[in-house]
Design a protein around this motif. Structure first.
Motif, PDB file in Angstrom:
ATOM      1  N   SER A 192       0.845  -1.215   0.000  1.00 36.21           N
ATOM      2  CA  SER A 192       0.000   0.000   0.000  1.00 36.21           C
ATOM      3  C   SER A 192       0.874   1.257   0.000  1.00 36.21           C
ATOM      4  O   SER A 192       0.477   2.297  -0.537  1.00 36.21           O
ATOM      5  N   SER A 193       2.072   1.167   0.595  1.00 30.37           N
ATOM      6  CA  SER A 193       2.985   2.321   0.594  1.00 30.37           C
ATOM      7  C   SER A 193       3.363   2.701  -0.835  1.00 30.37           C
ATOM      8  O   SER A 193       3.603   3.876  -1.135  1.00 30.37           O
ATOM      9  N   LEU A 194       3.421   1.694  -1.701  1.00 27.24           N
ATOM     10  CA  LEU A 194       3.762   1.980  -3.100  1.00 27.24           C
ATOM     11  C   LEU A 194       2.646   2.797  -3.766  1.00 27.24           C
ATOM     12  O   LEU A 194       2.920   3.721  -4.540  1.00 27.24           O
ATOM     13  N   PHE A 195       1.393   2.452  -3.424  1.00 28.97           N
ATOM     14  CA  PHE A 195       0.276   3.243  -3.960  1.00 28.97           C
ATOM     15  C   PHE A 195       0.408   4.702  -3.503  1.00 28.97           C
ATOM     16  O   PHE A 195       0.172   5.628  -4.275  1.00 28.97           O
ATOM     17  N   VAL A 196       0.752   4.883  -2.212  1.00 24.98           N
ATOM     18  CA  VAL A 196       0.902   6.254  -1.695  1.00 24.98           C
ATOM     19  C   VAL A 196       2.039   6.952  -2.444  1.00 24.98           C
ATOM     20  O   VAL A 196       1.936   8.139  -2.786  1.00 24.98           O
ATOM     21  N   ILE A 219       6.130   2.401 -14.467  1.00 26.45           N
ATOM     22  CA  ILE A 219       6.446   2.189 -13.033  1.00 26.45           C
ATOM     23  C   ILE A 219       5.382   1.293 -12.401  1.00 26.45           C
ATOM     24  O   ILE A 219       5.687   0.358 -11.652  1.00 26.45           O
ATOM     25  N   GLU A 220       4.120   1.583 -12.732  1.00 27.20           N
ATOM     26  CA  GLU A 220       3.039   0.764 -12.157  1.00 27.20           C
ATOM     27  C   GLU A 220       3.153  -0.697 -12.596  1.00 27.20           C
ATOM     28  O   GLU A 220       3.072  -1.611 -11.767  1.00 27.20           O
ATOM     29  N   ALA A 221       3.390  -0.890 -13.906  1.00 27.64           N
ATOM     30  CA  ALA A 221       3.479  -2.271 -14.423  1.00 27.64           C
ATOM     31  C   ALA A 221       4.691  -2.974 -13.824  1.00 27.64           C
ATOM     32  O   ALA A 221       4.593  -4.131 -13.355  1.00 27.64           O
ATOM     33  N   GLY A 222       5.842  -2.273 -13.839  1.00 27.41           N
ATOM     34  CA  GLY A 222       7.068  -2.879 -13.289  1.00 27.41           C
ATOM     35  C   GLY A 222       6.920  -3.179 -11.813  1.00 27.41           C
ATOM     36  O   GLY A 222       7.325  -4.258 -11.338  1.00 27.41           O
ATOM     37  N   CYS A 276      -1.588  -6.071  -5.303  1.00 23.02           N
ATOM     38  CA  CYS A 276      -0.703  -6.244  -6.480  1.00 23.02           C
ATOM     39  C   CYS A 276      -1.538  -6.339  -7.756  1.00 23.02           C
ATOM     40  O   CYS A 276      -1.197  -5.741  -8.789  1.00 23.02           O
ATOM     41  N   GLY A 277      -2.601  -7.139  -7.667  1.00 20.36           N
ATOM     42  CA  GLY A 277      -3.483  -7.279  -8.818  1.00 20.36           C
ATOM     43  C   GLY A 277      -4.092  -5.935  -9.209  1.00 20.36           C
ATOM     44  O   GLY A 277      -4.182  -5.593 -10.401  1.00 20.36           O
ATOM     45  N   LEU A 278      -4.494  -5.173  -8.201  1.00 21.43           N
ATOM     46  CA  LEU A 278      -5.076  -3.852  -8.445  1.00 21.43           C
ATOM     47  C   LEU A 278      -4.064  -2.929  -9.137  1.00 21.43           C
ATOM     48  O   LEU A 278      -4.405  -2.207 -10.095  1.00 21.43           O
ATOM     49  N   LEU A 279      -2.826  -3.008  -8.688  1.00 25.68           N
ATOM     50  CA  LEU A 279      -1.781  -2.178  -9.285  1.00 25.68           C
ATOM     51  C   LEU A 279      -1.582  -2.541 -10.765  1.00 25.68           C
ATOM     52  O   LEU A 279      -1.414  -1.659 -11.618  1.00 25.68           O
TER      53      LEU A 279
END
Lengths: 307, 631
Positions: free
Chosen positions: B38-42, B114-117, B215-218
């Motif tokens: 979730s920190s990555l989403f932030v 970045i999102e895909a990677g 992860c799936g959401l990302l």
């Protein structure tokens, strides 16, 4: 309005829960805890229950398992007093007794328990090597009561580790220690395999030749027994025959009445007996009854009759 | 009044930055996988908020520039004003246009990559984590983690709701992407907190599952961003119509405002059914009640934790605020009432279940199906144990004298499955961190110690049964000594043999022993035959002698009797009697003999006999026919 008050109530409830979670913490029966205030350990909790604290980042709770931890120290090679190389590993049971002492030494690591075990492993390794070098191999490998000092060796290692720990004040205590593995280095293992193979070869040869020898003994014994039986039988037969002869001799006196006739009869019997088998006889006309040919069927008699 | 949205954008950016750093720190500290994801989403939100804020500044400068120009135009001669080139007159507008034309698409491409990677790398990272390998992973300091993520939720939710409302009401398109991400991150923080609560509530993999869903959401967001980029190429441009920012995710906007999901769903249902389902009382009730139905469900969930059913074969340990509850420490099978979580907690154990572990081997699933177990083929991952070798001990001195030192030990491979049952759950659970591992260590120690003191050949033959019982007693005594609270049911010496490398030689010994026995048995059979035949032969000889004796005796008697009668006959006619006896005997005796008769008397004859068989030289020598008596 009603909807807003409900939203407010739920919001307040959530905030209350969050606040409670921030100000309260629980310590389980199986745990001990250290409270740090701005990173400095200020309180240790040894008993289970619910406790209050200032929220993070003022105070922080660090919990540790206070039950006996159990790990297996590395398998290490050492030399016994009689210069045999021996691989040993021990399992160690330890417990956190002073969380306040334990925390500053190990809590900086992501896994304080694993870090403590690494330190203990080194201490145990040193103590173990020292103790093993004092004992001959026979102290490890002997029947119980026949020189086996397994338990004594374990106690010596335990005492040595405890002494090391006392001087370090790690906040932990070793509760028990036991030898879990005994082994030999690979080259020595190969030698042991070779010796075991040789021992088996000895047994194989022993079995083979013992069998041969035993068989020969049995045959020889049987043959001797057979020979004994036959010789006994022969002597018995001879005795029987002798008794027969003795009995027959009693009738010889009768033959003495006319020895000439007796001799003649015996010769006839002998002749008959000797011609029983397949025989070829070459006879001339002088032998009776073929002497009849001399008078009846020869030229001589014919010519004589003519004259 | 015109609101200065640039400040809102900056606040959004700073709050996201702060929450991102704090969230990552808390997640790392508590080892929460979902928290870290979730920190990555932030972090992505920070990037988007930063670009939005920069765009807002450019837009504001452009607006200011227009305003200033309008002011100037009112105070100066218009013709003079428009003599200058347009680019020189509107630098801020030009900057904003350049930014929109070049930077935004490049940023969006980078954002998508970045999102895909990140989705790909995070998925691999999760796959390698201990939780994925079904190892029970616990979250460290769960209450702290839950409370912190709860705080993040509240903070992000309030700020996000505010930003989203302003963006909607005042149509600030540049505020929307940041507001959407603030809301999404708020909900993700709540999901992380709930995941940790489930971990604490006895579902240790809940945190992992939440992380996997994130992860799936990302990955979905990345796919959407890339699709939007492609569609942007074909989007019809209408002059004067301002489009959505390219980096704004519709998916994030949708997820960040669940109520819009409900509206969308209502429209879809209306369309499908052909009438206004969304206007029915049920739908309206659900829409109105959703606010209190969800907390009610959470309350019901909490109350449900007050009812505990311990299954047959299980036992539970009840703790109240971490302490044992007097009189109710142990919960037996059946229903129980407790205080709701987190006041009371129940830890279940399959206490009555027979458990087992192995000493000396690790089962090899690939070889377990083999129907034949041989000494010469390794059927498990075997371990060699040292065993005292008394023979070798005796040979040791001789070998040492020869300069070759081999330890007086042998090696043995054993497979010992140990079965046990928990008898005192309190001792079992609270005495040791991993009582099962400790019991296994103690059992291994007893096996090592026992083998060190027994003789290999004794153990492999008649000592096997006694060894099993002895080991069971020893392991039980060790367990009782540590108060483990376990009963050792059996210690089975399932497999006991020399190591695979020397096993063929042991089999050869057995073969040689059999061969030895075979030789002995063959000799015994031969001896029996020899003795039996000899006995028969002896009996035969004695019988023959007995018969001979009788014959001799009888013949003697008969001959005597005959002779007694012959004497008078002979006396009466000695010559005739003799000749008669001779001729009768001769005829009888030579009846079967081949006879050659030689009659010539007046010639010197050369006689050649071819009798095929050699005749005795004295064939006729001793045969004398009594001379015929002259008449």
């Amino acid at each position: 309005m009603k909807r807003n008050s409900l939203t407010l109530t739920i919001g307040a409830l959530l905030i209350l829960i969050v606040v409670l979670l921030l100000f309260m913490f629980q310590v389980r029966k199986s745990e001990v805890a250290v409270i740090t205030t701005f990173g400095k350990p200020t309180r240790q909790i040894m008993d289970p229950g619910a406790y209050l604290k200032w929220p993070w980042p003022i105070q922080n709770v660090h919990k540790f398992d206070q039950r006996a931890q159990n790990f297996e120290a590395k398998l290490t090679e050492g030399q016994t007093a009689d210069s045999f190389n021996l691989l040993t590993s021990v399992y160690v049971g330890w417990r956190i007794t002073q969380p306040k002492d334990f925390f500053p030494k190990f809590a900086g690591n992501p896994d304080p328990i694993a870090e403590a075990e690494r330190v203990l492993d080194r201490l145990v390794g040193n103590a173990k090597a020292a103790v093993i070098s004092k004992h001959p191999l026979g102290d490890f490998l002997a029947p119980a009561g026949g020189g086996n000092k397994f338990a004594e060796i374990e106690n010596e290692v335990l005492a040595a580790v405890r002494q090391d720990l006392r001087s370090q004040s790690y906040g932990v205590e070793i509760e028990f220690l036991g030898i879990k593995k005994l082994g030999l280095p690979e080259p020595v293992t190969q030698q042991v395999f070779e010796r075991m193979t040789s021992e088996r070869q000895v047994l194989i040869s022993k079995s083979q030749f013992e069998g041969e020898a035993e068989a020969q003994k049995i045959r020889s014994e049987a043959e001797r027994k057979a020979a004994d039986m036959l010789s006994d039988a022969d002597s018995e037969a001879m005795r029987i025959r002798a008794r027969g002869e003795a009995q027959a001799l009693q009738s010889l006196a009768i033959f003495q009445k006319n020895p000439e006739l007796a001799t003649f009869i015996f010769r006839l019997n002998a002749l008959e007996s000797s011609l029983k088998e397949k025989s070829v006889l070459i006879l001339d006309q002088s032998i009776p009854p073929f002497d009849l040919f001399r008078w009846a069927a020869t030229n001589i008699s014919t010519r004589a009759e003519a004259r | 009044m015109e609101r200065n949205i640039q400040k809102n954008g900056l606040v959004n950016l700073l709050v996201m930055l702060g929450v991102g750093v704090a969230g990552f720190a808390v997640a790392r500290y508590s080892q929460s996988l979902a928290g870290q994801v979730s920190s990555l989403f932030v972090g992505l939100g920070v990037l988007v908020a930063a670009v939005s804020w920069f765009q807002m500044r450019l837009a504001e400068r452009e607006q200011l520039e227009k305003f200033e120009l309008e002011e100037l135009a009112r105070g100066h001669d218009r013709s003079a004003l428009f003599e200058a080139r347009e680019a020189d007159l509107f630098p801020a507008q030009r900057s904003r246009e350049q930014f929109d034309r070049f930077f935004v698409p490049i940023f969006t491409i980078l954002l998508g990559l970045i999102e895909a990677g990140s989705a790909w790398l995070l998925w691999r990272w999760l796959a390698k984590s201990p939780a994925a390998a079904a190892v029970v992973a616990s979250v460290k300091d769960p209450f702290l983690a839950m409370s912190m993520f709860g705080v993040f939720f509240l903070l992000l939710f309030i700020l996000g709701k505010f930003a989203a409302t302003i963006a909607r009401l005042e149509d600030h398109r540049l505020l929307r992407p940041g507001a959407g991400l603030l809301m999404l991150c708020a909900y993700l923080s709540l999901a992380v907190a709930i995941g940790i609560a489930f971990v604490e509530g006895g579902f240790p993999r809940a945190d992992f599952y939440v992380a996997a869903v994130l992860c799936g959401l990302l990955a979905l967001v990345a796919a959407e961003t890339l699709v939007v980029l492609v569609l942007e190429i074909y989007r019809p441009r209408v002059k004067g119509r301002v489009g959505r920012p390219l980096y704004e995710s519709r998916l994030v906007g949708l997820l960040g405002q669940p109520e819009s999901l409900i509206t969308t769903a209502a429209h879809a249902v209306d369309y499908q059914f052909g009438f206004k389902v969304s206007e029915t009382w049920v739908y309206r009730f659900l829409e109105r009640a959703v606010l209190w139905l969800v907390p009610l469900q959470i309350a019901a969930l909490l109350i449900s934790t007050s009812f505990v059913i311990i299954q047959p074969g299980e036992q539970g340990l009840l703790e109240r605020f971490g302490r044992q509850v007097e009189g109710r420490t142990l919960l037996e099978a059946g229903p129980h009432l407790t205080w709701p979580w987190p006041i009371d907690k129940v830890y279940r154990f399959r206490a009555e279940q027979i458990q087992s572990f192995n000493v000396g081997f690790a089962p090899d699933p690939a070889r377990e199906r083999e129907p034949v177990v041989l000494w010469t083929v390794a059927h498990t991952k075997e371990e060699n144990f040292l065993i005292a070798n008394r023979d070798a001990r005796q040979q040791g001195a001789a070998a040492e004298a020869a300069g070759k030192r081999t330890p007086p030990v042998s090696l043995l491979t054993v497979s010992i499955p140990v079965q046990f049952q928990i008898t005192n759950l309190v001792s079992w659970a609270y005495g040791n961190e991993d009582a099962a591992a400790l019991l296994q260590n103690m059992a291994t120690r007893e096996v090592v110690r026992y083998l060190a003191g027994v003789n290999l050949d004794d153990l492999m033959s008649q000592g096997r049964g006694a060894a099993s019982a002895e080991l069971r007693d020893r392991v039980q005594a060790a367990s009782d000594g540590r108060q483990l609270g376990a009963r050792i049911i059996s210690v089975g010496l399932q497999d006991l043999h020399p190591p695979v490398k020397v096993a063929p030689d042991y089999e050869k010994v057995l073969g040689a022993q059999q061969s030895r026995q075979a030789k002995i048995l063959a000799a015994q059979a031969e001896a029996i035959r020899t003795n039996a035949l000899a006995e028969a032969q002896a009996t035969n000889r004695i019988n023959r002698a007995t018969a001979d004796r009788r014959a001799t005796e009888m013949r003697g008697l008969a001959q005597a009797s005959l002779f007694t009668n012959q004497i008078p006959s002979y006396a009466a006619a000695p010559a005739v009697y003799a000749q008669r006896a001779y001729l009768l005997t001769f005829a009888r005796a030579t009846a079967n003999a081949r006879k050659y008769l030689w009659l010539a008397t007046n010639t010197h004859d050369v006689i050649q006999f071819d009798l095929q068989e050699s005749l005795a030289k004295d064939l006729l020598r001793d045969v004398t026919v009594p001379a015929p008596k002259s008449k």
